[in-house]
Design a protein around this motif. Structure first.
Motif, mmCIF file in Angstrom:
data_model
loop_
_atom_site.group_PDB
_atom_site.id
_atom_site.type_symbol
_atom_site.label_atom_id
_atom_site.label_comp_id
_atom_site.label_asym_id
_atom_site.label_seq_id
_atom_site.Cartn_x
_atom_site.Cartn_y
_atom_site.Cartn_z
ATOM 1 N N PRO A 52 1.938 29.977 13.949
ATOM 2 C CA PRO A 52 3.087 30.795 14.305
ATOM 3 C C PRO A 52 3.037 32.129 13.565
ATOM 4 O O PRO A 52 2.723 32.189 12.390
ATOM 5 C CB PRO A 52 4.291 29.976 13.873
ATOM 6 C CG PRO A 52 3.783 29.114 12.774
ATOM 7 C CD PRO A 52 2.324 28.862 13.091
ATOM 8 N N ALA A 53 3.323 33.197 14.302
ATOM 9 C CA ALA A 53 3.222 34.544 13.755
ATOM 10 C C ALA A 53 4.563 35.251 13.841
ATOM 11 O O ALA A 53 5.245 35.189 14.856
ATOM 12 C CB ALA A 53 2.165 35.335 14.513
ATOM 13 N N LEU A 54 4.924 35.916 12.764
ATOM 14 C CA LEU A 54 6.146 36.705 12.723
ATOM 15 C C LEU A 54 5.833 38.071 13.320
ATOM 16 O O LEU A 54 5.092 38.858 12.737
ATOM 17 C CB LEU A 54 6.639 36.843 11.286
ATOM 18 C CG LEU A 54 7.929 37.594 11.068
ATOM 19 C CD1 LEU A 54 9.094 36.855 11.725
ATOM 20 C CD2 LEU A 54 8.192 37.759 9.594
ATOM 21 N N ILE A 55 6.386 38.351 14.505
ATOM 22 C CA ILE A 55 6.095 39.592 15.206
ATOM 23 C C ILE A 55 7.031 40.703 14.749
ATOM 24 O O ILE A 55 6.594 41.791 14.422
ATOM 25 C CB ILE A 55 6.200 39.389 16.733
ATOM 26 C CG1 ILE A 55 5.276 38.254 17.193
ATOM 27 C CG2 ILE A 55 5.888 40.681 17.479
ATOM 28 C CD1 ILE A 55 3.817 38.473 16.931
ATOM 29 N N LEU A 56 8.324 40.448 14.765
ATOM 30 C CA LEU A 56 9.320 41.418 14.317
ATOM 31 C C LEU A 56 10.230 40.748 13.295
ATOM 32 O O LEU A 56 10.561 39.573 13.443
ATOM 33 C CB LEU A 56 10.150 41.931 15.490
ATOM 34 C CG LEU A 56 9.415 42.721 16.565
ATOM 35 C CD1 LEU A 56 10.348 43.029 17.724
ATOM 36 C CD2 LEU A 56 8.852 43.998 15.994
ATOM 37 N N ALA A 64 15.777 41.371 19.439
ATOM 38 C CA ALA A 64 14.951 40.181 19.244
ATOM 39 C C ALA A 64 14.865 39.365 20.527
ATOM 40 O O ALA A 64 13.789 38.888 20.897
ATOM 41 C CB ALA A 64 15.516 39.327 18.110
ATOM 42 N N THR A 65 15.980 39.232 21.226
ATOM 43 C CA THR A 65 15.986 38.479 22.481
ATOM 44 C C THR A 65 15.133 39.184 23.532
ATOM 45 O O THR A 65 14.364 38.543 24.250
ATOM 46 C CB THR A 65 17.426 38.308 22.988
ATOM 47 O OG1 THR A 65 18.195 37.680 21.958
ATOM 48 C CG2 THR A 65 17.481 37.461 24.236
ATOM 49 N N ALA A 68 11.409 38.684 22.600
ATOM 50 C CA ALA A 68 10.968 37.327 22.904
ATOM 51 C C ALA A 68 10.804 37.141 24.408
ATOM 52 O O ALA A 68 9.848 36.503 24.861
ATOM 53 C CB ALA A 68 11.951 36.310 22.336
ATOM 54 N N LEU A 69 11.700 37.701 25.184
ATOM 55 C CA LEU A 69 11.602 37.619 26.643
ATOM 56 C C LEU A 69 10.361 38.358 27.143
ATOM 57 O O LEU A 69 9.657 37.868 28.032
ATOM 58 C CB LEU A 69 12.860 38.182 27.286
ATOM 59 C CG LEU A 69 12.927 38.099 28.810
ATOM 60 C CD1 LEU A 69 12.901 36.649 29.266
ATOM 61 C CD2 LEU A 69 14.172 38.780 29.312
ATOM 62 N N GLY A 70 10.078 39.505 26.570
ATOM 63 C CA GLY A 70 8.876 40.252 26.946
ATOM 64 C C GLY A 70 7.599 39.485 26.637
ATOM 65 O O GLY A 70 6.653 39.500 27.424
ATOM 66 N N LEU A 71 7.572 38.804 25.506
ATOM 67 C CA LEU A 71 6.408 37.993 25.159
ATOM 68 C C LEU A 71 6.276 36.800 26.100
ATOM 69 O O LEU A 71 5.167 36.430 26.502
ATOM 70 C CB LEU A 71 6.503 37.522 23.709
ATOM 71 C CG LEU A 71 6.305 38.607 22.652
ATOM 72 C CD1 LEU A 71 6.683 38.090 21.274
ATOM 73 C CD2 LEU A 71 4.876 39.102 22.659
ATOM 74 N N ALA A 80 13.514 33.945 19.259
ATOM 75 C CA ALA A 80 14.258 34.801 18.338
ATOM 76 C C ALA A 80 15.032 33.880 17.404
ATOM 77 O O ALA A 80 15.838 33.074 17.846
ATOM 78 C CB ALA A 80 15.206 35.708 19.099
ATOM 79 N N ARG A 81 14.771 33.989 16.122
ATOM 80 C CA ARG A 81 15.421 33.136 15.117
ATOM 81 C C ARG A 81 16.315 33.978 14.224
ATOM 82 O O ARG A 81 15.943 35.072 13.808
ATOM 83 C CB ARG A 81 14.377 32.447 14.241
ATOM 84 C CG ARG A 81 13.446 31.536 14.970
ATOM 85 C CD ARG A 81 12.470 30.920 13.995
ATOM 86 N NE ARG A 81 11.520 30.072 14.696
ATOM 87 C CZ ARG A 81 10.421 29.594 14.148
ATOM 88 N NH1 ARG A 81 10.131 29.888 12.885
ATOM 89 N NH2 ARG A 81 9.616 28.838 14.845
ATOM 90 N N GLU A 82 17.466 33.414 13.903
ATOM 91 C CA GLU A 82 18.356 34.084 12.956
ATOM 92 C C GLU A 82 17.751 33.957 11.567
ATOM 93 O O GLU A 82 17.253 32.907 11.178
ATOM 94 C CB GLU A 82 19.736 33.437 12.998
ATOM 95 C CG GLU A 82 20.773 34.177 12.204
ATOM 96 C CD GLU A 82 22.159 33.593 12.386
ATOM 97 O OE1 GLU A 82 22.916 33.636 11.410
ATOM 98 O OE2 GLU A 82 22.463 33.093 13.473
ATOM 99 N N GLN A 83 17.793 35.038 10.817
ATOM 100 C CA GLN A 83 17.230 35.008 9.462
ATOM 101 C C GLN A 83 18.078 34.098 8.582
ATOM 102 O O GLN A 83 19.305 34.101 8.670
ATOM 103 C CB GLN A 83 17.193 36.409 8.857
ATOM 104 C CG GLN A 83 16.068 37.242 9.344
ATOM 105 C CD GLN A 83 15.947 38.542 8.560
ATOM 106 O OE1 GLN A 83 16.899 38.982 7.920
ATOM 107 N NE2 GLN A 83 14.792 39.146 8.618
#
Length: 91
Positions: A52-56, A64-65, A68-71, A80-83
């Protein structure tokens, strides 16, 4: 003097975009990551292959949403995860 920390209540908590699976169309996902991050083609490919890679990190929920949708549209699985709350704020 002791350091004091205050938790600011905001409407928008920061989110992270995490790539969990690049899928079958890896080069499409690499191009999508490159567009989101501004990294070079080579660095984007390295990032995509290390899941798993942290993109943003630390972006607003809407961004973030959308990322994630674009990916996902490029053929990957991303979320998209809440910090999490910082450790110094926990009792």
């Amino acid at each position: 003097m002791a350091d004091e920390y205050f938790l600011l209540v905001c409407d928008d908590t920061p989110h992270d975009v995490v790539l969990t699976d690049p899928g079958a169309r890896v080069m499409d996902v690499v191009q999508a990551v490159r567009g989101l991050t501004g990294l070079s083609l080579w660095h984007s490919k390295v990032l995509v292959t290390q899941v798993p890679a942290l993109i943003l990190k630390g972006v607003p929920e809407e961004d973030a949403t959308a990322a994630a949708l674009g990916l996902c549209e490029a053929g990957a699985r991303a979320e998209a995860r809440e910090q999490p709350e910082p450790d110094f704020l926990r009792p």
